[in-house]
Design a protein around this motif. Structure first.
Motif, PDB file in Angstrom:
ATOM      1  N   LYS A 170       0.262  70.029 -43.906  1.00  0.00           N
ATOM      2  CA  LYS A 170       0.443  70.640 -42.575  1.00  0.00           C
ATOM      3  C   LYS A 170       1.789  71.343 -42.470  1.00  0.00           C
ATOM      4  O   LYS A 170       1.989  72.203 -41.633  1.00  0.00           O
ATOM      5  CB  LYS A 170       0.395  69.556 -41.495  1.00  0.00           C
ATOM      6  CG  LYS A 170      -0.968  68.983 -41.276  1.00  0.00           C
ATOM      7  CD  LYS A 170      -1.634  69.627 -40.091  1.00  0.00           C
ATOM      8  CE  LYS A 170      -2.997  69.016 -39.873  1.00  0.00           C
ATOM      9  NZ  LYS A 170      -3.670  69.525 -38.746  1.00  0.00           N
ATOM     10  N   ASN A 189       6.627  62.691 -43.735  1.00  0.00           N
ATOM     11  CA  ASN A 189       5.372  61.981 -44.022  1.00  0.00           C
ATOM     12  C   ASN A 189       5.376  60.566 -43.467  1.00  0.00           C
ATOM     13  O   ASN A 189       4.370  60.071 -42.968  1.00  0.00           O
ATOM     14  CB  ASN A 189       5.117  61.937 -45.528  1.00  0.00           C
ATOM     15  CG  ASN A 189       4.637  63.273 -46.027  1.00  0.00           C
ATOM     16  OD1 ASN A 189       3.899  63.953 -45.336  1.00  0.00           O
ATOM     17  ND2 ASN A 189       5.081  63.662 -47.201  1.00  0.00           N
ATOM     18  N   VAL A 241       4.960  60.738 -39.645  1.00  0.00           N
ATOM     19  CA  VAL A 241       3.582  61.072 -39.288  1.00  0.00           C
ATOM     20  C   VAL A 241       2.675  59.844 -39.462  1.00  0.00           C
ATOM     21  O   VAL A 241       1.787  59.594 -38.658  1.00  0.00           O
ATOM     22  CB  VAL A 241       3.072  62.280 -40.124  1.00  0.00           C
ATOM     23  CG1 VAL A 241       1.573  62.476 -39.960  1.00  0.00           C
ATOM     24  CG2 VAL A 241       3.810  63.554 -39.688  1.00  0.00           C
ATOM     25  N   ASN A 289      -1.413  60.759 -36.053  1.00  0.00           N
ATOM     26  CA  ASN A 289      -0.737  61.472 -37.142  1.00  0.00           C
ATOM     27  C   ASN A 289      -0.249  62.860 -36.714  1.00  0.00           C
ATOM     28  O   ASN A 289       0.471  62.977 -35.734  1.00  0.00           O
ATOM     29  CB  ASN A 289      -1.631  61.509 -38.384  1.00  0.00           C
ATOM     30  CG  ASN A 289      -2.016  60.103 -38.819  1.00  0.00           C
ATOM     31  OD1 ASN A 289      -3.145  59.700 -38.662  1.00  0.00           O
ATOM     32  ND2 ASN A 289      -1.081  59.323 -39.292  1.00  0.00           N
ATOM     33  N   TRP A 290      -0.704  63.897 -37.444  1.00  0.00           N
ATOM     34  CA  TRP A 290      -0.181  65.251 -37.182  1.00  0.00           C
ATOM     35  C   TRP A 290      -0.522  65.758 -35.778  1.00  0.00           C
ATOM     36  O   TRP A 290       0.169  66.609 -35.241  1.00  0.00           O
ATOM     37  CB  TRP A 290      -0.700  66.246 -38.232  1.00  0.00           C
ATOM     38  CG  TRP A 290       0.096  66.170 -39.505  1.00  0.00           C
ATOM     39  CD1 TRP A 290      -0.254  65.506 -40.641  1.00  0.00           C
ATOM     40  CD2 TRP A 290       1.379  66.737 -39.755  1.00  0.00           C
ATOM     41  NE1 TRP A 290       0.739  65.631 -41.580  1.00  0.00           N
ATOM     42  CE2 TRP A 290       1.737  66.391 -41.077  1.00  0.00           C
ATOM     43  CE3 TRP A 290       2.257  67.516 -39.002  1.00  0.00           C
ATOM     44  CZ2 TRP A 290       2.939  66.782 -41.672  1.00  0.00           C
ATOM     45  CZ3 TRP A 290       3.464  67.911 -39.587  1.00  0.00           C
ATOM     46  CH2 TRP A 290       3.795  67.552 -40.896  1.00  0.00           C
ATOM     47  N   GLN A 291      -1.580  65.235 -35.184  1.00  0.00           N
ATOM     48  CA  GLN A 291      -1.961  65.702 -33.833  1.00  0.00           C
ATOM     49  C   GLN A 291      -0.905  65.336 -32.787  1.00  0.00           C
ATOM     50  O   GLN A 291      -0.882  65.901 -31.700  1.00  0.00           O
ATOM     51  CB  GLN A 291      -3.311  65.095 -33.427  1.00  0.00           C
ATOM     52  CG  GLN A 291      -4.469  65.685 -34.217  1.00  0.00           C
ATOM     53  CD  GLN A 291      -5.782  64.954 -33.940  1.00  0.00           C
ATOM     54  OE1 GLN A 291      -5.821  63.938 -33.254  1.00  0.00           O
ATOM     55  NE2 GLN A 291      -6.862  65.472 -34.487  1.00  0.00           N
ATOM     56  N   VAL A 320       2.309  65.612 -33.440  1.00  0.00           N
ATOM     57  CA  VAL A 320       3.548  66.359 -33.717  1.00  0.00           C
ATOM     58  C   VAL A 320       3.513  67.710 -33.014  1.00  0.00           C
ATOM     59  O   VAL A 320       2.647  68.541 -33.285  1.00  0.00           O
ATOM     60  CB  VAL A 320       3.743  66.562 -35.245  1.00  0.00           C
ATOM     61  CG1 VAL A 320       5.047  67.303 -35.518  1.00  0.00           C
ATOM     62  CG2 VAL A 320       3.735  65.225 -35.960  1.00  0.00           C
TER      63      VAL A 320
END
Length: 225
Positions: free
Chosen positions: A12, A196, A199, A205-207, A209
């Protein structure tokens, strides 16, 4: 395998964007030399996170390279550890030194502000609350245990390489991930591990950020995500 999984996880985050940001920061820093070593900070903005309701996360991760070499550590030690600390020119305090503070809140606070971190021998760590009260804990600097078997210098280097992510009441976090005298590769590796790990702590996780920025102490902010 570990490096491969790190690389996959970073999908990502564009490696090129990070490397570009590092080059820009290093150039800025070289163009305008400061009298001190500038740190590189990772700034994280979160989204879809409610600090009131969602579980506040906290976690530590060891980076490949020490991000803050000038971080100071004080040993609260038994006789053997204090002797070892003296040989290594590391500041240390004995039980007697701690007793002299007399649980005085101001003096304990002053001690907490004097060093970035503390380590304590097994015999001492249980006595800290009784000797000093809650001062070190309140400052977020409760000592790390050092056993008789561990090598003091290695343990200190480990501590210096470890960063902590802690969710407070706001949706932004900042943590030192390196300094401008590191190579591009060293900074890249540290940023990679830090991002990492962060996250992995987030619920989605990435959602979760919203943004990632890098910044040197005196430089401009570089957005990388």
């Amino acid at each position: 395998a570990c490096e491969f999984s790190q690389a996959v996880k970073m999908s990502k985050l564009s490696s090129e964007a990070v490397r570009e940001a590092i080059k820009t920061m290093q150039k800025e820093s070289a163009d305008k030399k400061r009298k001190f070593r500038e740190s590189v900070e990772l700034q994280i903005g979160l989204k879809q996170y409610d600090p009131q309701k969602d579980k506040r996360f906290s976690g530590t991760v060891k980076l490949p390279r020490i991000p803050r070499p000038n971080m100071t550590v004080c040993i609260l030690g038994d006789a053997v550890h204090c002797e070892e600390a003296e040989k290594l020119s590391i500041p240390s305090m004995t039980v007697e030194d701690l007793k002299k503070l007399n649980k005085n809140k101001k003096l304990v606070k002053k001690l907490a502000q004097k060093y970035h971190a503390f380590m304590a021998s097994e015999a001492l760590i249980k006595q800290i609350p009784r000797l000093l009260g809650p001062g070190l804990n309140k400052a977020g600097k409760f000592p790390t245990l050092i056993t008789a078997q561990e090598k003091m210098q290695d343990k200190i280097d480990d501590l210096k390489a470890t960063i902590k992510f802690q969710m407070k009441k706001v949706l932004c976090l900042a943590v030192a991930v390196g300094h401008v005298e590191m190579t591009e590769q060293e900074l890249f590796a540290n940023i990679n591990v830090a991002v990492n790990f962060l996250v992995s702590l987030l619920k989605k996780n990435w959602q979760n950020v919203k943004s990632l920025h890098l910044k040197t102490t005196m430089g401009k902010v570089q957005r990388v995500f």
